[in-house]
Design a protein around this motif. Sequence first.
Motif, PDB file in Angstrom:
ATOM      1  N   PHE A 291      -0.405   7.923   6.529  1.00 17.42           N
ATOM      2  CA  PHE A 291      -1.319   8.839   5.570  1.00 17.42           C
ATOM      3  C   PHE A 291      -2.091   9.879   6.445  1.00 17.42           C
ATOM      4  O   PHE A 291      -3.219  10.357   5.919  1.00 17.42           O
ATOM      5  CB  PHE A 291      -2.403   7.932   4.643  1.00 17.42           C
ATOM      6  CG  PHE A 291      -1.452   6.960   3.931  1.00 17.42           C
ATOM      7  CD1 PHE A 291      -0.363   7.022   3.324  1.00 17.42           C
ATOM      8  CD2 PHE A 291      -1.902   5.527   3.875  1.00 17.42           C
ATOM      9  CE1 PHE A 291       0.232   6.352   2.430  1.00 17.42           C
ATOM     10  CE2 PHE A 291      -0.925   4.563   3.179  1.00 17.42           C
ATOM     11  CZ  PHE A 291      -0.121   5.119   2.570  1.00 17.42           C
ATOM     12  N   ASN A 292      -1.804   9.916   7.583  1.00 19.20           N
ATOM     13  CA  ASN A 292      -2.618  10.956   8.556  1.00 19.20           C
ATOM     14  C   ASN A 292      -3.870  10.671   8.727  1.00 19.20           C
ATOM     15  O   ASN A 292      -4.356   9.508   8.800  1.00 19.20           O
ATOM     16  CB  ASN A 292      -2.314  12.423   8.065  1.00 19.20           C
ATOM     17  CG  ASN A 292      -0.765  12.756   8.031  1.00 19.20           C
ATOM     18  OD1 ASN A 292      -0.050  12.522   9.026  1.00 19.20           O
ATOM     19  ND2 ASN A 292      -0.324  13.398   6.906  1.00 19.20           N
ATOM     20  N   ASP A 293      -5.089  11.810   8.500  1.00 20.50           N
ATOM     21  CA  ASP A 293      -6.253  11.514   8.643  1.00 20.50           C
ATOM     22  C   ASP A 293      -7.136  11.432   7.334  1.00 20.50           C
ATOM     23  O   ASP A 293      -8.288  11.628   7.197  1.00 20.50           O
ATOM     24  CB  ASP A 293      -6.979  12.672   9.361  1.00 20.50           C
ATOM     25  CG  ASP A 293      -6.267  12.740  10.713  1.00 20.50           C
ATOM     26  OD1 ASP A 293      -6.146  11.709  11.366  1.00 20.50           O
ATOM     27  OD2 ASP A 293      -6.333  13.782  11.385  1.00 20.50           O
ATOM     28  N   ILE A 294      -6.419  10.276   6.498  1.00 19.32           N
ATOM     29  CA  ILE A 294      -7.337  10.224   5.234  1.00 19.32           C
ATOM     30  C   ILE A 294      -8.678   9.274   5.721  1.00 19.32           C
ATOM     31  O   ILE A 294      -8.700   8.539   6.447  1.00 19.32           O
ATOM     32  CB  ILE A 294      -6.367   9.227   4.252  1.00 19.32           C
ATOM     33  CG1 ILE A 294      -6.145   7.874   4.695  1.00 19.32           C
ATOM     34  CG2 ILE A 294      -5.273   9.957   3.926  1.00 19.32           C
ATOM     35  CD1 ILE A 294      -5.610   6.956   3.867  1.00 19.32           C
ATOM     36  N   PRO A 295      -9.788   9.537   4.927  1.00 21.50           N
ATOM     37  CA  PRO A 295     -10.942   8.864   5.149  1.00 21.50           C
ATOM     38  C   PRO A 295     -10.733   7.175   5.043  1.00 21.50           C
ATOM     39  O   PRO A 295      -9.962   6.729   4.257  1.00 21.50           O
ATOM     40  CB  PRO A 295     -11.895   9.341   4.212  1.00 21.50           C
ATOM     41  CG  PRO A 295     -11.317  10.588   3.756  1.00 21.50           C
ATOM     42  CD  PRO A 295      -9.857  10.485   3.720  1.00 21.50           C
TER      43      PRO A 295
ATOM     44  N   VAL B 217       0.853  -1.186   0.115  1.00 18.85           N
ATOM     45  CA  VAL B 217       0.028   0.019   0.016  1.00 18.85           C
ATOM     46  C   VAL B 217       0.756   1.333   0.124  1.00 18.85           C
ATOM     47  O   VAL B 217       0.524   2.073  -0.745  1.00 18.85           O
ATOM     48  CB  VAL B 217      -1.082   0.041   1.205  1.00 18.85           C
ATOM     49  CG1 VAL B 217      -1.780   1.193   1.125  1.00 18.85           C
ATOM     50  CG2 VAL B 217      -1.926  -1.066   1.006  1.00 18.85           C
ATOM     51  N   LEU B 218       1.667   1.349   0.763  1.00 21.21           N
ATOM     52  CA  LEU B 218       2.763   2.353   1.055  1.00 21.21           C
ATOM     53  C   LEU B 218       3.044   3.269  -0.351  1.00 21.21           C
ATOM     54  O   LEU B 218       2.880   4.474  -0.419  1.00 21.21           O
ATOM     55  CB  LEU B 218       3.844   2.154   1.801  1.00 21.21           C
ATOM     56  CG  LEU B 218       4.550   3.307   2.481  1.00 21.21           C
ATOM     57  CD1 LEU B 218       3.427   4.082   3.551  1.00 21.21           C
ATOM     58  CD2 LEU B 218       5.860   2.864   3.279  1.00 21.21           C
ATOM     59  N   PRO B 219       3.491   2.547  -1.310  1.00 18.68           N
ATOM     60  CA  PRO B 219       3.975   3.354  -2.511  1.00 18.68           C
ATOM     61  C   PRO B 219       2.741   3.978  -3.240  1.00 18.68           C
ATOM     62  O   PRO B 219       3.072   5.016  -3.979  1.00 18.68           O
ATOM     63  CB  PRO B 219       4.471   2.175  -3.563  1.00 18.68           C
ATOM     64  CG  PRO B 219       4.630   1.214  -2.503  1.00 18.68           C
ATOM     65  CD  PRO B 219       3.765   1.166  -1.444  1.00 18.68           C
ATOM     66  N   TYR B 220       1.709   3.537  -2.901  1.00 13.59           N
ATOM     67  CA  TYR B 220       0.353   4.095  -3.703  1.00 13.59           C
ATOM     68  C   TYR B 220      -0.100   5.508  -3.014  1.00 13.59           C
ATOM     69  O   TYR B 220      -1.099   6.271  -3.630  1.00 13.59           O
ATOM     70  CB  TYR B 220      -0.831   3.088  -3.772  1.00 13.59           C
ATOM     71  CG  TYR B 220      -0.386   2.254  -4.675  1.00 13.59           C
ATOM     72  CD1 TYR B 220      -0.892   2.397  -6.127  1.00 13.59           C
ATOM     73  CD2 TYR B 220       0.345   0.916  -4.638  1.00 13.59           C
ATOM     74  CE1 TYR B 220      -0.618   1.508  -7.202  1.00 13.59           C
ATOM     75  CE2 TYR B 220       0.511  -0.016  -5.288  1.00 13.59           C
ATOM     76  CZ  TYR B 220       0.204   0.206  -6.611  1.00 13.59           C
ATOM     77  OH  TYR B 220       0.492  -0.743  -7.730  1.00 13.59           O
ATOM     78  N   ALA B 221       0.266   5.673  -1.952  1.00 10.98           N
ATOM     79  CA  ALA B 221      -0.018   7.111  -0.843  1.00 10.98           C
ATOM     80  C   ALA B 221      -1.515   7.401  -1.296  1.00 10.98           C
ATOM     81  O   ALA B 221      -1.966   8.421  -1.952  1.00 10.98           O
ATOM     82  CB  ALA B 221       0.917   8.279  -1.452  1.00 10.98           C
ATOM     83  N   PRO B 222      -2.478   6.455  -0.925  1.00 16.83           N
ATOM     84  CA  PRO B 222      -3.927   6.905  -1.068  1.00 16.83           C
ATOM     85  C   PRO B 222      -4.358   8.195  -0.537  1.00 16.83           C
ATOM     86  O   PRO B 222      -3.946   8.358   0.689  1.00 16.83           O
ATOM     87  CB  PRO B 222      -4.620   5.430  -0.810  1.00 16.83           C
ATOM     88  CG  PRO B 222      -3.672   5.071   0.402  1.00 16.83           C
ATOM     89  CD  PRO B 222      -2.160   5.313  -0.165  1.00 16.83           C
ATOM     90  N   THR B 223      -5.409   8.659  -0.955  1.00 12.79           N
ATOM     91  CA  THR B 223      -6.142   9.832  -0.203  1.00 12.79           C
ATOM     92  C   THR B 223      -7.376   9.111   0.576  1.00 12.79           C
ATOM     93  O   THR B 223      -8.050   9.972   1.218  1.00 12.79           O
ATOM     94  CB  THR B 223      -6.656  10.916  -1.320  1.00 12.79           C
ATOM     95  OG1 THR B 223      -7.349  10.259  -2.536  1.00 12.79           O
ATOM     96  CG2 THR B 223      -5.269  11.481  -1.785  1.00 12.79           C
ATOM     97  N   LYS B 224      -7.828   7.928   0.127  1.00 10.16           N
ATOM     98  CA  LYS B 224      -8.687   7.168   0.902  1.00 10.16           C
ATOM     99  C   LYS B 224      -8.419   5.662   0.902  1.00 10.16           C
ATOM    100  O   LYS B 224      -7.840   4.933  -0.057  1.00 10.16           O
ATOM    101  CB  LYS B 224     -10.261   7.082   0.166  1.00 10.16           C
ATOM    102  CG  LYS B 224     -10.689   8.480   0.186  1.00 10.16           C
ATOM    103  CD  LYS B 224     -12.403   8.306  -0.516  1.00 10.16           C
ATOM    104  CE  LYS B 224     -12.928   9.787  -0.459  1.00 10.16           C
ATOM    105  NZ  LYS B 224     -13.915   9.514  -1.404  1.00 10.16           N
TER     106      LYS B 224
END
Length: 195
Positions: free
Chosen positions: A111-115, A70-77
């Motif tokens: 990713f901090n507070d991503i949904p 997951v880490l490489p994708y840096a998702p926003t959700k």
Amino acid sequence: MTEEYEVLVEELESKLQGSKVETGKTVFYGSSSFRLWESVNSDLADDQIINLAFGGSTMEACQYYFERIVLPYAPTKMVIYAGDNDIGNGSTPEEILESFTKLYHKIRANFNDIPLTFLSIKPSPSRWDQVEKIKKTNRLIKHFISADIHCKYIDIFEPMLDENKKVKEELFIEDGLHMNAAGYAIWSQVMTDSI
């Protein structure tokens, strides 16, 4: 993690190989119920979903392979479906919660507070004898994430039951564990506009 998981993760990586790592998307992460949902983008009318689920994965495996997958994708959700296979492997609800907690803290640290959405563990004919453990696991995780305003719990357990509170067997393929199109139609209906 076992050699079996290495093979499953390598299969996912092989499938993704050659495609650009797109960041800033919605990552679906978890087990084969997500992995086999090949029409997820069209079903949810969302072309921003990247499916990083791998077959056979447990909640424990999801947290273990988080940095690698997951880490490489840096998702926003993020949307998570896991715990089903932990139940099948004999893990207790408390052990599954512990694995989820580790995954949760990794997500928050990176990713901090991503949904973040947790999709409840589904009922299935092949694991109906474990239904009380499934219900308890869902309750524990729902309670845990309730303290985080950026987390959401989506219940797909109840919508998959009939009027007698038994699992609708017609939603599943022959193995009684994985869903057919009718099962995913229910998921789509419940999840649309919720993630």
